[in-house]
Scaffold this motif. Structure first.
Motif, short mmCIF file in Angstrom:
data_model
loop_
_atom_site.label_atom_id
_atom_site.label_comp_id
_atom_site.label_asym_id
_atom_site.label_seq_id
_atom_site.Cartn_x
_atom_site.Cartn_y
_atom_site.Cartn_z
N UNK A 148 0.79 -1.22 0.00
CA UNK A 148 0.00 0.00 0.00
C UNK A 148 0.83 1.28 0.00
N UNK A 149 2.11 1.19 0.38
CA UNK A 149 2.93 2.39 0.52
C UNK A 149 4.33 2.17 -0.05
N UNK A 150 4.82 3.17 -0.78
CA UNK A 150 6.17 3.09 -1.35
C UNK A 150 7.22 2.99 -0.24
N UNK A 151 6.99 3.64 0.89
CA UNK A 151 7.95 3.57 1.99
C UNK A 151 8.12 2.14 2.49
N UNK A 152 7.08 1.33 2.42
CA UNK A 152 7.17 -0.06 2.82
C UNK A 152 8.12 -0.83 1.91
N UNK A 153 8.07 -0.55 0.61
CA UNK A 153 8.99 -1.18 -0.33
C UNK A 153 10.42 -0.77 -0.01
N UNK A 154 10.61 0.49 0.29
CA UNK A 154 11.95 1.00 0.62
C UNK A 154 12.47 0.33 1.90
N UNK A 155 11.61 0.21 2.90
CA UNK A 155 12.02 -0.42 4.16
C UNK A 155 12.42 -1.88 3.90
N UNK A 156 11.64 -2.60 3.10
CA UNK A 156 11.99 -3.98 2.77
C UNK A 156 13.34 -4.05 2.06
N UNK A 157 13.54 -3.20 1.09
CA UNK A 157 14.81 -3.20 0.34
C UNK A 157 15.98 -2.87 1.24
N UNK A 158 15.86 -1.81 2.02
CA UNK A 158 16.97 -1.36 2.86
C UNK A 158 17.25 -2.33 4.00
N UNK A 159 16.21 -2.92 4.58
CA UNK A 159 16.43 -3.81 5.72
C UNK A 159 17.03 -5.15 5.32
N UNK A 160 16.95 -5.51 4.05
CA UNK A 160 17.55 -6.76 3.59
C UNK A 160 18.88 -6.55 2.89
N UNK A 161 19.30 -5.31 2.73
CA UNK A 161 20.57 -5.03 2.04
C UNK A 161 21.74 -5.42 2.95
N UNK A 162 22.67 -6.17 2.41
CA UNK A 162 23.84 -6.60 3.17
C UNK A 162 24.87 -5.48 3.20
N UNK A 163 25.30 -5.12 4.41
CA UNK A 163 26.28 -4.05 4.59
C UNK A 163 27.60 -4.68 4.99
N UNK A 164 28.61 -4.54 4.13
CA UNK A 164 29.92 -5.11 4.43
C UNK A 164 31.04 -4.07 4.43
N UNK A 165 30.68 -2.81 4.25
CA UNK A 165 31.64 -1.70 4.30
C UNK A 165 30.83 -0.41 4.48
N UNK A 166 31.50 0.74 4.63
CA UNK A 166 30.72 1.99 4.79
C UNK A 166 29.72 2.14 3.63
N UNK A 167 28.48 2.41 4.00
CA UNK A 167 27.39 2.46 3.03
C UNK A 167 26.53 3.69 3.30
N UNK A 168 26.18 4.36 2.24
CA UNK A 168 25.30 5.53 2.34
C UNK A 168 23.98 5.20 1.67
N UNK A 169 22.89 5.31 2.42
CA UNK A 169 21.55 5.13 1.87
C UNK A 169 21.00 6.49 1.51
N UNK A 170 20.50 6.63 0.29
CA UNK A 170 20.01 7.92 -0.14
C UNK A 170 18.79 7.78 -1.03
N UNK A 171 18.13 8.90 -1.21
CA UNK A 171 16.97 8.93 -2.08
C UNK A 171 17.46 9.02 -3.53
N UNK A 172 16.60 8.73 -4.49
CA UNK A 172 17.02 8.72 -5.89
C UNK A 172 17.49 10.09 -6.36
N UNK A 173 16.99 11.16 -5.75
CA UNK A 173 17.41 12.49 -6.19
C UNK A 173 18.41 13.07 -5.21
#
Length: 138
Positions: A113-138
């Motif tokens: 129902x919400x785009x933020x939910x898709x973003x949360x799913x993507x970000x919470x499953x992303x494997x972090x193995x070095x310094x990582x910056x999460x940002x918006x598309x713009x």
């Protein structure tokens, strides 16, 4: 305000035409950046390309840039994003959703129902193995 809005609208359309015709040049900075992760949709395609080109120009190529797509990118848009560098990976937002186990049902309902939910799913499953910056598309 209205004048700035019109100029911005014109420049966005002009840049969009340059991207679609492959009329842009990639110039690199010198330093190495950390990994980047962004969430994007087809509507924000031009801003995503501009962000990548700006980073390459001013900072240099990062180790990797993972772009999670909400599924609305066209095949041509994915090809253009991928052509900007071998460090770019375009993935669907629900690629690793199975790793959420207990929260899968709750998050997938929210994401439906919400785009933020898709973003949360993507970000919470992303494997972090070095310094990582999460940002918006713009």
């Amino acid at each position: 305000y209205r004048m700035c809005k019109q100029i911005s609208k014109w420049q966005r359309k002009s840049f969009s035409n340059l991207i679609k015709n492959g009329q842009f040049e990639i110039t690199e900075g010198q330093s190495k950046a950390p990994n980047f992760v962004s969430f994007s949709c087809g509507r924000d395609f031009e801003e995503q390309v501009l962000s990548i080109l700006s980073l390459i120009h001013w900072v240099g190529r990062p180790q990797s840039w993972t772009i999670y797509s909400d599924g609305s990118h066209s095949e041509q848009q994915i090809q253009i994003l991928s052509s900007l560098g071998s460090f770019i990976r375009v993935k669907l937002w629900n690629t690793n959703i199975l790793s959420l186990f207990d929260y899968k049902k709750c998050l997938t309902e929210y994401a439906s129902q919400h785009a933020m939910g898709k973003r949360i799913c993507a970000y919470s499953t992303h494997i972090i193995d070095c310094p990582t910056i999460f940002l918006d598309s713009d």
